[in-house]
Design an enzyme around this catalytic site. Sequence first.
Site, mmCIF file in Angstrom:
data_model
loop_
_atom_site.group_PDB
_atom_site.id
_atom_site.type_symbol
_atom_site.label_atom_id
_atom_site.label_comp_id
_atom_site.label_asym_id
_atom_site.label_seq_id
_atom_site.Cartn_x
_atom_site.Cartn_y
_atom_site.Cartn_z
ATOM 1 N N GLY A 1 -8.241 8.908 9.143
ATOM 2 C CA GLY A 1 -8.668 9.045 10.533
ATOM 3 C C GLY A 1 -9.723 10.105 10.789
ATOM 4 O O GLY A 1 -10.114 10.322 11.925
ATOM 5 N N LYS B 1 0.890 -1.170 0.000
ATOM 6 C CA LYS B 1 0.000 0.000 0.000
ATOM 7 C C LYS B 1 0.918 1.208 0.000
ATOM 8 O O LYS B 1 1.524 1.535 1.027
ATOM 9 C CB LYS B 1 -0.899 -0.013 1.239
ATOM 10 C CG LYS B 1 -1.780 1.218 1.332
ATOM 11 C CD LYS B 1 -2.534 1.280 2.650
ATOM 12 C CE LYS B 1 -3.139 2.650 2.834
ATOM 13 N NZ LYS B 1 -3.769 2.821 4.150
ATOM 14 N N ALA C 1 -9.546 5.103 3.564
ATOM 15 C CA ALA C 1 -9.321 6.252 4.453
ATOM 16 C C ALA C 1 -10.511 7.198 4.556
ATOM 17 O O ALA C 1 -11.158 7.530 3.569
ATOM 18 C CB ALA C 1 -8.106 7.058 4.022
ATOM 19 N N GLY C 2 -10.774 7.603 5.779
ATOM 20 C CA GLY C 2 -11.774 8.630 6.026
ATOM 21 C C GLY C 2 -13.190 8.117 6.251
ATOM 22 O O GLY C 2 -14.109 8.908 6.456
ATOM 23 N N ASN D 1 -9.768 1.634 9.277
ATOM 24 C CA ASN D 1 -9.074 1.245 10.499
ATOM 25 C C ASN D 1 -9.666 1.935 11.726
ATOM 26 O O ASN D 1 -10.275 1.321 12.594
ATOM 27 C CB ASN D 1 -7.580 1.571 10.347
ATOM 28 C CG ASN D 1 -6.702 0.983 11.443
ATOM 29 O OD1 ASN D 1 -5.529 0.757 11.226
ATOM 30 N ND2 ASN D 1 -7.221 0.710 12.619
ATOM 31 N N THR D 2 -9.531 3.264 11.759
ATOM 32 C CA THR D 2 -9.887 4.008 12.975
ATOM 33 C C THR D 2 -11.341 3.802 13.382
ATOM 34 O O THR D 2 -11.638 3.656 14.577
ATOM 35 C CB THR D 2 -9.614 5.510 12.752
ATOM 36 O OG1 THR D 2 -8.261 5.657 12.307
ATOM 37 C CG2 THR D 2 -9.810 6.308 14.031
#
Lengths: 257, 73
Positions: free
Chosen positions: A157, A96, A184-185, A206-207
């Site tokens: 995040g 990645k 992401a996001g 992830n977050t």
Amino acid sequence: MLTLLGETLASRLFLGTARFPSIDLLSKTLITARPGMITVAVRRPTPGPIPVRGFADMLEVLAIPLLPNTAGCHTVQEAITTARLAREMFGTSRIKLEVIGSRRWLDPDGVGLVEAAEILVREGFEVFPYMTEDLAIAERLLRAGCRVLMPWAAPIGSGRGLENRTGLVRLREAFPAVPMILDAGLGRPSHAAEAMELGFDAVLLNTAVAESGDPLRMALAFASAVEAGRLAFEAGLVAPRHAARASTPEEGKAAFG
Amino acid sequence: MQIYINGRPCRPAGETLAEIVEHFLIDRGDLDPRSRMTIGTAHNGVFVPREQRRRCRVAPGDRIEILAPMQGG
């Protein structure tokens, strides 16, 4: 099920492994949600023995396909060195590729990304480029030899969801045959469902899971949302209309007046 | 002679990267042979594959990175 670059994956949900409260909870979450791929990183070890028995052992036991990242790299050289390290350490040529612009927004540096992708593809890497929705950068990455694209939804995040939905729709439409993972996001399962409804092949987050009150249940919520969104995409969504149209036919309606 | 391991100045505990890695792990109380197969190394910003660590000699001021697999997003 998703077949990506010749490999059949268990899910269209990809998960990051950072920020979980414990390795134990991360492990339980991965076993339960069974993501199609998980991201991992290369970092200086914390004091004490290298945590082989913890994280590395867990990866081996779970045998979920790995996607190492070049997180935090701000130059082409940093990203390339990190990718080469990751290939040896994790035993995969997938990377990645992150070449980050500003520290505040963690936005992809498109110019550096293309340069690094060209070098890494020549070295036999399967590059998953973390990019914006920029069409010209996408074109250059594909020309460099990338076989998959990984546009962001919003800054890493931030949990803001699809900030530039129109741009993402254009990107999806411009390269219909290229596998795309929205990365992401994403903050809510509904964001993931929206991405899948638009025809993205998978989502990576992830977050939103790791920092939720209950990561295991949140991972399951995202997995369900991804499945629902994909089913809707495959079924075909109806086009929105400006005005109402009765669902129940007018024909045969009684006249009481 | 002074070198830098993971950003920290120190005196090298050997002449090659392989020796430095071994001492780095022993100093941390890590005797597990799997650790030797898990970590990755770089010398002055350049990746050094596992099998080349014995041939990589260090000089004053060199920057060594000894890295481990970690959780990432």
